[in-house]
Design an enzyme around this catalytic site. Structure first.
Site, PDB file in Angstrom:
ATOM      1  N   SER A   1       3.793  15.161 -13.807  1.00 34.96           N
ATOM      2  CA  SER A   1       5.154  15.101 -13.283  1.00 34.96           C
ATOM      3  C   SER A   1       6.116  15.557 -14.376  1.00 34.96           C
ATOM      4  O   SER A   1       5.701  15.825 -15.501  1.00 34.96           O
ATOM      5  CB  SER A   1       5.502  13.686 -12.835  1.00 34.96           C
ATOM      6  OG  SER A   1       5.673  12.873 -13.979  1.00 34.96           O
ATOM      7  N   LYS A   2       7.382  15.587 -14.011  1.00 33.75           N
ATOM      8  CA  LYS A   2       8.417  16.094 -14.921  1.00 33.75           C
ATOM      9  C   LYS A   2       8.387  15.389 -16.272  1.00 33.75           C
ATOM     10  O   LYS A   2       8.716  15.974 -17.286  1.00 33.75           O
ATOM     11  CB  LYS A   2       9.806  15.923 -14.288  1.00 33.75           C
ATOM     12  CG  LYS A   2      10.052  16.907 -13.177  1.00 33.75           C
ATOM     13  CD  LYS A   2      11.489  17.423 -13.192  1.00 33.75           C
ATOM     14  CE  LYS A   2      11.680  18.565 -12.222  1.00 33.75           C
ATOM     15  NZ  LYS A   2      11.845  18.087 -10.830  1.00 33.75           N
ATOM     16  N   ARG A   3       7.976  14.086 -16.251  1.00 32.43           N
ATOM     17  CA  ARG A   3       8.035  13.407 -17.545  1.00 32.43           C
ATOM     18  C   ARG A   3       7.020  13.981 -18.522  1.00 32.43           C
ATOM     19  O   ARG A   3       7.107  13.746 -19.712  1.00 32.43           O
ATOM     20  CB  ARG A   3       7.940  11.885 -17.340  1.00 32.43           C
ATOM     21  CG  ARG A   3       6.899  11.263 -17.019  1.00 32.43           C
ATOM     22  CD  ARG A   3       7.097   9.835 -16.470  1.00 32.43           C
ATOM     23  NE  ARG A   3       5.972   9.689 -15.607  1.00 32.43           N
ATOM     24  CZ  ARG A   3       4.767   9.485 -16.065  1.00 32.43           C
ATOM     25  NH1 ARG A   3       4.560   9.276 -17.339  1.00 32.43           N
ATOM     26  NH2 ARG A   3       3.747   9.467 -15.239  1.00 32.43           N
TER      27      ARG A   3
END
Ligand code: GLU
Length: 476
Positions: free
Chosen positions: A252-254
């Protein structure tokens, strides 16, 4: 044998995600490997979330990756239209046919009624699936509900013990029928649900292999039931395992960049990205890691796709990208870095770019690093980049080196690499300082950095006068 036909079916609701790009690559590789066709279909029935901009961006990214499609939006083909919003008539037609054959029915339950019923069943410890109450409505019931202004959805009647399908990666998969519930095919507003239009399109477009992310596994039994109800051939499925970040959580974006366009912006080469993404959950029988497109196509095989999730290893991607960068011809490298130089406000002439190409080709893992690296050549002063670098030029031996350097070059007018080398040799001899103790202070005096491009080439690029000035500044 039927011709292999695979498809990539993005929903244009955002950028092309790296996971979807991997799905697209697998579809493309398998069709190319099999001498078949690769089809691009746009799944834009979610009118609120879909946009033309996002569709264009996805197509752009697919093209950048080099995944050419034989049929689909923009290229056409015999099985179109390839955009779901243009196929609504066909979905209505199939819904009608399922209603007529009694395999689907109108359901008038409101969202609140459905929610209440779900809560009651959950509290009673029962299966929370829709209980099928509208299956048994009479014509009179329906008329009365409609006269209250209620608009129905179309639901599929699930009447099976279990549903099984063949999966090239997971082998045989089966789901108990009572976990599926009578699912919705058409919404109240007349828009088809994903499971419904996907099946109609895959059938109409003669898709033989449905290759997609394993987040769709639970949709597949419902889709299989629709094929069976229509008496259509069920395609072969392949659900690709998910991609995890280094912490083993879904990517994910993290974890960093998740869209293809971001990787492009960051200076990854499309060939490197395709190579890297192909190796998530798949490995070549040869054991090779660096595989060009021809090799990937030749060697791709579902038998070597693993069932387990793949970990996205950014270090490996960087390494791979560096390898691809080094393999570019000087001309291609020059072309590839040009936009990144402009982005860094370095508007260099062709002549200047030609000079810097050999200096930096081995030095970057991402093209976007080029601006920072090259800017060293254009700075007026060489401010030490950190305390360590500052200490290097303050050392007593460094001062001797600088002074000797200035003495030795006082009578020179200009220089080439040979003159620079001869000067360094002379400085070594006179000062008695050699090796790192000699070269590092000169590098820091000229660039402010402890690492960087070839020093001789840098010195020639600067010209003698600038080198002498920087050397004096270092002494001060
Ligand atoms: N539009 C769906 C998605 O983007 C396609 C799923 C499929 O390949 O069937 O997830």
């Amino acid at each position: 044998m039927k011709e292999v036909r695979t498809r990539f079916a993005p929903s244009p609701t955002g950028l092309l995600h790296i996971g979807n790009a991997r799905t697209a690559i697998m579809n493309w590789l398998f069709s190319r490997h099999s001498g078949g066709k690769f089809i691009l279909r746009i799944e834009d029935t979610d009118l609120e979330r879909s946009s033309k901009e996002s569709e264009a961006a996805i197509l752009n990214d697919l093209r950048w990756l080099g995944l050419d499609w034989d049929e689909g939006t923009e290229v056409g083909g015999d099985y179109g239209p390839y955009r779901q919003s243009e196929r609504r008539g066909r979905y209505n037609q199939v819904a009608q046919s399922l209603l007529e054959s009694g395999k689907a029915y109108h359901c008038y339950c409101t969202a609140e009624e459905l929610e209440d019923a779900r809560t009651r069943r959950r509290e009673a410890g029962e299966n929370v699936q829709y209980d099928g109450r509208c299956r048994h409505l009479t014509d009179a019931d329906r008329m009365s509900l409609e006269s209250q202004g209620r608009e129905p959805v179309v639901r599929f009647k699930v009447d099976v013990e279990s549903v099984a399908f063949k999966d090239l990666i997971r082998k045989k998969v089966s789901f108990p029928g009572d976990t599926l519930g009578d699912f919705v095919l058409m919404r109240q507003n007349g828009m088809p649900m994903y499971n419904f239009c996907c099946v109609i399109d895959d059938h109409d477009m003669a898709i033989t292999h449905v290759i997609r992310g394993d987040d769709h596994v639970s949709n597949t039994p419902r889709q299989v039931l629709i094929y069976q109800a229509m008496d259509w051939d069920v395609p072969v499925f392949a659900h690709t395992p998910m991609i995890l970040g280094p912490d083993k959580q879904r990517l994910s974006k993290r974890h960093g960049a998740t869209s293809v366009s971001q990787y492009k912006e960051d200076g990854f080469l499309s060939h490197a990205l395709v190579n890297f993404l192909s190796l998530l959950s798949w490995s070549s029988a040869s054991g090779d890691e660096l595989l060009d497109r021809e090799q990937l196509i030749k060697e791709f095989d579902f038998a070597r796709v693993s069932k387990s999730a793949a970990v996205f290893d950014t270090e490996k991607l960087l390494w791979m990208n560096g390898q691809y960068i080094r393999n570019l011809s000087p001309e291609d490298f020059a072309g590839a870095i040009r936009p990144f130089l402009i982005r860094a406000d370095l508007n260099l002439s062709d002549e200047q770019i030609k000079i810097i190409v050999p200096l930096f080709r081995e030095k970057v893992e991402r093209l976007a690093e080029i601006g920072d690296k090259v800017s060293v050549l254009f700075q007026e002063h060489a401010v030490p980049e950190n305390d360590e670098a500052a200490a290097v030029i303050k050392a007593e031996s460094a001062r001797i080196v600088f002074q000797t350097f200035l003495d030795e070059t006082g009578s020179l007018a200009e220089w080439q690499v040979e003159d620079f080398k001869a000067t360094m040799k002379a400085v070594q001899k006179i000062s008695g300082v050699k090796g790192k103790g000699l070269w590092m202070p000169v590098r820091v005096a000229l660039t402010g950095q402890e690492h960087g491009p070839d020093l001789g080439a840098t010195a020639v690029f600067f010209g003698l006068e600038k080198c002498r000035r920087l050397m004096k500044e270092a002494l001060e």
